[in-house]
Each structure stands twice: as C-alpha cells, then as structure tokens.
Design a protein around this motif. Structure first.
Motif, PDB file in Angstrom:
ATOM      1  N   THR A  69       0.680  -1.242  -0.030  1.00 13.43           N
ATOM      2  CA  THR A  69       0.004  -0.005  -0.044  1.00 13.43           C
ATOM      3  C   THR A  69       0.880   1.134   0.016  1.00 13.43           C
ATOM      4  OG1 THR A  69      -0.016  -0.247   2.436  1.00 13.43           O
ATOM      5  CG2 THR A  69      -1.952  -1.239   1.175  1.00 13.43           C
ATOM      6  N   ASP A  70       2.159   0.950   0.505  1.00 12.35           N
ATOM      7  CA  ASP A  70       3.080   2.439   0.683  1.00 12.35           C
ATOM      8  C   ASP A  70       4.459   2.320   0.329  1.00 12.35           C
ATOM      9  OD1 ASP A  70       3.704   0.733   2.461  1.00 12.35           O
ATOM     10  OD2 ASP A  70       3.516   2.092   4.288  1.00 12.35           O
ATOM     11  N   LYS A  71       4.753   1.100  -0.315  1.00 12.98           N
ATOM     12  CA  LYS A  71       6.163   0.785  -0.802  1.00 12.98           C
ATOM     13  C   LYS A  71       6.096   0.126  -2.055  1.00 12.98           C
ATOM     14  CE  LYS A  71       8.279   0.492   3.540  1.00 12.98           C
ATOM     15  NZ  LYS A  71       9.278   0.088   4.618  1.00 12.98           N
ATOM     16  N   THR A  72       7.346   0.322  -2.709  1.00  9.02           N
ATOM     17  CA  THR A  72       7.663  -0.203  -4.184  1.00  9.02           C
ATOM     18  C   THR A  72       8.825  -1.190  -3.893  1.00  9.02           C
ATOM     19  OG1 THR A  72       6.405   1.569  -5.284  1.00  9.02           O
ATOM     20  CG2 THR A  72       8.002   0.076  -6.765  1.00  9.02           C
ATOM     21  N   GLU A 189       2.405   6.050  -2.476  1.00  6.40           N
ATOM     22  CA  GLU A 189       3.496   6.749  -3.046  1.00  6.40           C
ATOM     23  C   GLU A 189       3.026   7.686  -4.195  1.00  6.40           C
ATOM     24  OE1 GLU A 189       7.407   4.045  -2.251  1.00  6.40           O
ATOM     25  OE2 GLU A 189       5.964   3.323  -3.761  1.00  6.40           O
ATOM     26  N   LEU A 190       2.042   7.107  -4.903  1.00  2.00           N
ATOM     27  CA  LEU A 190       1.399   7.746  -5.945  1.00  2.00           C
ATOM     28  C   LEU A 190       0.542   9.066  -5.540  1.00  2.00           C
ATOM     29  CD1 LEU A 190       0.553   8.397  -9.069  1.00  2.00           C
ATOM     30  CD2 LEU A 190      -1.246   6.762  -8.600  1.00  2.00           C
ATOM     31  N   GLU A 191      -0.253   8.985  -4.464  1.00  2.27           N
ATOM     32  CA  GLU A 191      -0.933  10.020  -3.744  1.00  2.27           C
ATOM     33  C   GLU A 191      -0.163  11.023  -3.361  1.00  2.27           C
ATOM     34  OE1 GLU A 191      -4.075  10.580  -0.141  1.00  2.27           O
ATOM     35  OE2 GLU A 191      -3.648   8.818  -0.836  1.00  2.27           O
ATOM     36  N   ASN A 192       1.135  10.572  -2.646  1.00  2.00           N
ATOM     37  CA  ASN A 192       1.928  11.694  -2.273  1.00  2.00           C
ATOM     38  C   ASN A 192       2.826  12.337  -3.495  1.00  2.00           C
ATOM     39  OD1 ASN A 192       1.548  11.177   0.522  1.00  2.00           O
ATOM     40  ND2 ASN A 192       3.091   9.402   0.647  1.00  2.00           N
ATOM     41  N   LEU A 194       1.582  12.941  -6.235  1.00  2.00           N
ATOM     42  CA  LEU A 194       0.659  14.042  -6.892  1.00  2.00           C
ATOM     43  C   LEU A 194       0.572  15.170  -6.201  1.00  2.00           C
ATOM     44  CD1 LEU A 194      -2.486  11.737  -8.085  1.00  2.00           C
ATOM     45  CD2 LEU A 194      -0.539  12.503  -9.563  1.00  2.00           C
ATOM     46  N   LYS A 195       0.615  15.086  -4.996  1.00  2.00           N
ATOM     47  CA  LYS A 195       0.677  16.112  -3.972  1.00  2.00           C
ATOM     48  C   LYS A 195       1.883  17.017  -4.002  1.00  2.00           C
ATOM     49  CE  LYS A 195       0.706  17.055   0.951  1.00  2.00           C
ATOM     50  NZ  LYS A 195       0.255  16.585   2.422  1.00  2.00           N
ATOM     51  N   ASP A 196       3.216  16.135  -4.033  1.00  2.00           N
ATOM     52  CA  ASP A 196       4.479  16.731  -4.002  1.00  2.00           C
ATOM     53  C   ASP A 196       4.910  17.697  -5.433  1.00  2.00           C
ATOM     54  OD1 ASP A 196       4.919  16.143  -1.689  1.00  2.00           O
ATOM     55  OD2 ASP A 196       6.079  14.327  -2.248  1.00  2.00           O
ATOM     56  N   ARG A 197       4.073  17.068  -6.494  1.00  2.00           N
ATOM     57  CA  ARG A 197       4.175  17.650  -7.896  1.00  2.00           C
ATOM     58  C   ARG A 197       3.095  18.577  -8.068  1.00  2.00           C
ATOM     59  NH1 ARG A 197       7.088  13.184  -7.754  1.00  2.00           N
ATOM     60  NH2 ARG A 197       8.728  12.658  -9.368  1.00  2.00           N
ATOM     61  N   ARG A 198       2.310  18.789  -7.082  1.00  3.21           N
ATOM     62  CA  ARG A 198       1.231  19.928  -7.384  1.00  3.21           C
ATOM     63  C   ARG A 198       0.226  19.451  -8.627  1.00  3.21           C
ATOM     64  NH1 ARG A 198       2.483  20.339  -2.373  1.00  3.21           N
ATOM     65  NH2 ARG A 198       4.427  21.691  -1.746  1.00  3.21           N
ATOM     66  N   ILE A 199      -0.002  18.302  -8.722  1.00  5.47           N
ATOM     67  CA  ILE A 199      -0.896  17.754  -9.494  1.00  5.47           C
ATOM     68  C   ILE A 199      -2.435  17.641  -9.314  1.00  5.47           C
ATOM     69  CG2 ILE A 199      -1.537  15.653 -11.254  1.00  5.47           C
ATOM     70  CD1 ILE A 199       1.589  15.068 -11.269  1.00  5.47           C
ATOM     71  N   LEU A 200      -3.345  18.464  -9.843  1.00 13.25           N
ATOM     72  CA  LEU A 200      -4.668  18.304  -9.294  1.00 13.25           C
ATOM     73  C   LEU A 200      -5.530  17.294 -10.094  1.00 13.25           C
ATOM     74  CD1 LEU A 200      -5.505  22.086  -9.987  1.00 13.25           C
ATOM     75  CD2 LEU A 200      -5.284  21.114  -7.849  1.00 13.25           C
ATOM     76  N   ILE A 201      -6.619  16.762  -9.574  1.00 10.71           N
ATOM     77  CA  ILE A 201      -7.519  15.913 -10.121  1.00 10.71           C
ATOM     78  C   ILE A 201      -8.612  16.676 -10.696  1.00 10.71           C
ATOM     79  CG2 ILE A 201      -8.864  13.980  -9.935  1.00 10.71           C
ATOM     80  CD1 ILE A 201      -6.856  12.973  -7.894  1.00 10.71           C
ATOM     81  N   HIS A 256      -9.958  23.393  -2.689  1.00 10.71           N
ATOM     82  CA  HIS A 256      -9.935  22.344  -1.576  1.00 10.71           C
ATOM     83  C   HIS A 256      -8.773  21.529  -1.801  1.00 10.71           C
ATOM     84  CE1 HIS A 256     -14.588  22.502  -1.205  1.00 10.71           C
ATOM     85  NE2 HIS A 256     -13.797  23.531  -0.347  1.00 10.71           N
ATOM     86  N   GLN A 257      -8.364  21.103  -2.989  1.00 11.22           N
ATOM     87  CA  GLN A 257      -7.129  20.419  -3.216  1.00 11.22           C
ATOM     88  C   GLN A 257      -5.894  21.031  -2.713  1.00 11.22           C
ATOM     89  OE1 GLN A 257      -7.013  17.668  -7.050  1.00 11.22           O
ATOM     90  NE2 GLN A 257      -8.941  18.877  -7.353  1.00 11.22           N
ATOM     91  N   ILE A 258      -5.737  22.337  -3.174  1.00 11.84           N
ATOM     92  CA  ILE A 258      -4.494  23.064  -2.895  1.00 11.84           C
ATOM     93  C   ILE A 258      -4.494  23.193  -1.341  1.00 11.84           C
ATOM     94  CG2 ILE A 258      -3.408  25.205  -2.757  1.00 11.84           C
ATOM     95  CD1 ILE A 258      -4.505  25.656  -5.702  1.00 11.84           C
ATOM     96  N   MET A 259      -5.849  23.416  -0.593  1.00 11.93           N
ATOM     97  CA  MET A 259      -5.690  23.485   0.919  1.00 11.93           C
ATOM     98  C   MET A 259      -5.051  22.145   1.634  1.00 11.93           C
ATOM     99  SD  MET A 259      -8.948  25.623   1.575  1.00 11.93           S
ATOM    100  CE  MET A 259      -8.841  26.052   3.253  1.00 11.93           C
ATOM    101  N   ALA A 260      -5.282  21.127   0.909  1.00 11.50           N
ATOM    102  CA  ALA A 260      -5.016  19.806   1.490  1.00 11.50           C
ATOM    103  C   ALA A 260      -3.473  19.624   1.276  1.00 11.50           C
ATOM    104  CB  ALA A 260      -5.870  18.758   0.607  1.00 11.50           C
ATOM    105  N   TRP A 261      -3.114  20.286   0.010  1.00  6.23           N
ATOM    106  CA  TRP A 261      -1.641  20.123  -0.258  1.00  6.23           C
ATOM    107  C   TRP A 261      -0.740  21.004   0.854  1.00  6.23           C
ATOM    108  CZ3 TRP A 261      -1.512  21.913  -6.018  1.00  6.23           C
ATOM    109  CH2 TRP A 261      -2.210  20.846  -6.774  1.00  6.23           C
TER     110      TRP A 261
END
Length: 416
Positions: A69-72, A189-192, A194-201, A256-261
């Motif tokens: 769930t959190d490692k590759t 890791e994908l979720e993190n 997207l957050k670190d790369r400032r990618i919106l959905i 909302h997404q930016i605030m969560a970042w």
C-alpha cells in the motif's frame, strides 16, 4: 526419512510456468503472515481476495514492480544452481483410490493413502528477488506535459464536462485510474507524488497546476487569512474557498485540493489547519522560478522580496533552508560598489535533473566540480530509497576528499 509415492500431475504440462518463487524481505514476510492470521478472525466475504494488498505493476517494455500500500519493490530474476520441484497433494480422484504412478514408475492399483502421496506440478530454475526501490513517479512529467492547469483552464473544464456528457472520447487525457495502473508506484506513493508535484484531479483527470497560478492562489489565500484575522490552525474551509470562487473565479474543488496540499482539511468540521511554513516555501520557489534556470539573483534582494510578498505577519518564516534541493548559492563575489561581498542564488531544481543515478551525478559534477555533503544530499533524495541508499550512491559515483574546509565530494569519472 519419510517415504512417499511421487508422481507427475495430470496437469503438469498446463501448470508449467504457473509458479514463481519470491524471496521476501522481512517486512513483506511479516505483512503476509499477519494477513494470513487475520483470515481466522475475518469473514472472507468482506475482502476482494487480496488480503495483503500486494500488486504487481508494470507496462509492456518496462520492468515490473511489486507494490504494497505504501512501498515499491523491484523484481529481479536470479537463476538457481539446482532445480526445485513444486509438489502438492494429489487431486481428489487420486486420493479416493485412483491408480497412481510411484517414484519407480510402477502403477499401484490399490487405494492410495493421500498422506503418503505427492504430485509434481512444476519445476523451477529461478527465484525472484525483491528489493526496495524508488517509485517511477517521474513518468508523470512526460505523461502530463501540455496538460497544465492555469487561470484560463476554467472554461476548458466546462467544455470538457460537456464533451463527457455528450459521449465524446477524450483520448488525450490521463486519469487518476490510468495513473494507478500505469505508474510503477504504490497507491500511497502515487498519492504523495501527486501532492508533491502539485497535480490536481479535475473532472477525474490529472492536471499539473502551473507554478505561477499556484503561487498566485497561495498569495491570495495568505492575504485573505490576514485580512479576516483567521486562526491558522482552524481556518474555515468554506469561507476561504467561497471567497476565492466569488472574487477570483477559482473553482471550489481546486481550492480544496490546494488547501489539502498545504495543511490538513476536515470538511465535516469546516476546518483547515494551514501549514504556513510550507506555503511560504512554495511562494519563495515561485519567486525564484521567475528568474529561470541559469540566471541569478542577489541573495539579500531576493529575501527582501520574499518577505514583502508573504507580508510582515509571516516574514519571520522566510529562510534559505526552505529552498533546499531547488537552489544553488554561488561563491561570494566583490560588489561593484565597494569591497562588500555579495552572494547570488540560482534556480536549480532537483525535479528537473535526470532520474538515472549515473546521469544525475554527471549533471551535478558538470554544474560544480566539488560539493559539500549538506549541499549535494538534497539533490539525491528523490533517487534514493533512504539515507543508506543515498550513501551507497555517493560511495559509488563520488569520491570524498577531506581538506582544511571539511569533506568535499568530487566525481569518480571525468565529465567534460
């Protein structure tokens, strides 16, 4: 020694290649054991069959990886010196008394004791080694190029939604589900990433927000919080998002997404615990990007500008350490107005460096012939699993030199 009747399975030709040996790291073995133990206390109807959460991801032409769930983990095939037989209990028909061939090839017509009989299902000549690896999140940069989200994207989203309703195909879009299946990274890791790369959905599709637009929204947010005298740890989500939507036409979902970042959002309690230090850092990066790659700005002038943008309420949070991994400080030079020394900053983001370790070190040593430990390590964090892996890379691609000024790293190979 235990004696048993050994025979080939009637489905051995079909089973050939169906089995693989995995050499599990301790943490994976513990995960699987705990999942097996949980079967005795949990109804199987509550699960989809994957109790461990393990997934194998990969696309054609690339190496597959195993994800929790959190490692590759990378998967590498290693040839065994001796073949290994995969044996199981015989099928039900054999256990009930069907003829079976013994190890000597003699067929026994009598009833076979299932406890004394095993069948060969497959022969294995290799084992798959697993090792922690860096997720391949860098692939997002190429997949999402040209799909940036900026202040003119709101009208595009309206058109996109209408096309979806009308049944139009959107082959040029890349969705979150596409990323889950195609990016070799765990879901966490994908979720993190997207957050670190400032990618919106946006409307189900991934859209990296442009640095300028993100910095603009964060500046508006800080100014709004100051003007309304909002508490940083309990700022109202709805009030901030609604104000930005009404006055600056920024969609609620984007805010909302930016605030969560940049903090923790609790919509049920209408509360945002803002990480102001992270916001100040992003604004500083935005100001630094304005000068572009390769161009410099005087350090003192940059810090003054940075403090002005974040306002006097947050200027105490401004510090150069926040830009670690994104900036180079030049050696001090003489000022044109006298003997005072000045230091210049240069935008140099690790995210735009090669992801392959040899190419990364080549780029670093072409930029500077020698590095201090504290200066080079921020540019290695995204290609190393942990500090141990980072030190291994330094040992392999760099040479440590100790002089009167401390430890410096130079290139092992000559780059020209």
């Amino acid at each position: 020694m235990c004696d048993c009747n050994l025979s080939f399975s009637s489905t051995s030709s079909i089973d050939a290649g169906s089995y693989k040996f995995l050499e599990l790291p301790p943490e994976l073995a513990t995960l699987i054991e705990s999942s097996i133990n949980s079967l005795s206390t949990t109804s199987s109807s509550q699960h989809d069959g994957n109790y461990t959460g393990l997934k194998i991801k990969g696309v054609h032409g690339e190496d597959a990886v195993l994800c929790t769930t959190d490692k590759t983990y990378s998967m590498r095939s290693v040839v065994l010196s001796n073949s290994v037989l995969v044996v199981t209990q015989p099928p039900t028909s054999t256990c009930s008394g069907s003829p079976s061939a013994t190890a000597g090839g003699v067929r026994d017509e009598s009833t076979v004791d299932p406890s004394d009989t095993v069948v060969i299902r497959d022969t294995l000549n290799e084992i798959i080694e697993l090792a922690p690896t860096v997720p391949k999140l860098y692939k997002l940069n190429g997949l999402l190029r040209g799909r940036e989200y900026n202040d003119s994207s709101v009208d595009e989203d309206v058109v996109s939604t209408r096309e979806k309703v009308d049944g139009h195909c959107e082959k040029d879009r890349f969705s979150y589900q596409d990323a889950l299946s195609q990016i070799q990274a765990s879901d966490g890791e994908l979720e993190n990433g997207l957050k670190d790369r400032r990618i919106l959905i946006v409307n189900g599709y991934l859209r990296p927000i442009t640095p300028y637009f993100l910095t603009h929204i964060l500046e508006l947010t800080l100014n709004l919080m100051v003007s309304l005298s909002l508490t940083l740890s309990r700022a109202p989500v709805h009030e901030i998002a609604s104000t930005l939507a009404d006055e600056d036409e920024i969609p609620l979902s984007v805010t909302h997404q930016i605030m969560a970042w940049f903090g923790e959002v609790n919509l049920s309690e209408d509360r945002w615990a803002a990480d102001v230090k992270l916001i100040v850092r992003e604004i500083g990066l935005g100001l630094l990007r304005e000068h572009g790659l390769g161009s410099g700005i005087e350090k003192d002038a940059f810090l003054e500008k940075w403090k002005t943008v974040v306002s006097d309420k947050f200027e105490d949070l401004v510090e150069m350490e926040l830009l670690s991994g994104n900036v180079l400080l030049s050696a001090s030079t003489m000022s044109a107005y006298g003997d005072d020394a000045t230091t210049t900053l240069q935008y140099f983001p690790a995210s735009q460096l090669p992801t392959d370790p040899p190419a990364r070190f080549a780029e670093l040593f072409l930029t500077r012939t020698r590095w201090r430990t504290d200066d080079i390590t921020p540019f290695l964090s995204d290609i190393a699993v942990n500090t141990k892996d980072r030190d291994r890379l330094l040992l392999k691609y760099a040479r440590a030199v100790n002089d009167k000024d401390g430890i410096w790293y130079t290139a092992r190979a000559q780059y020209t």
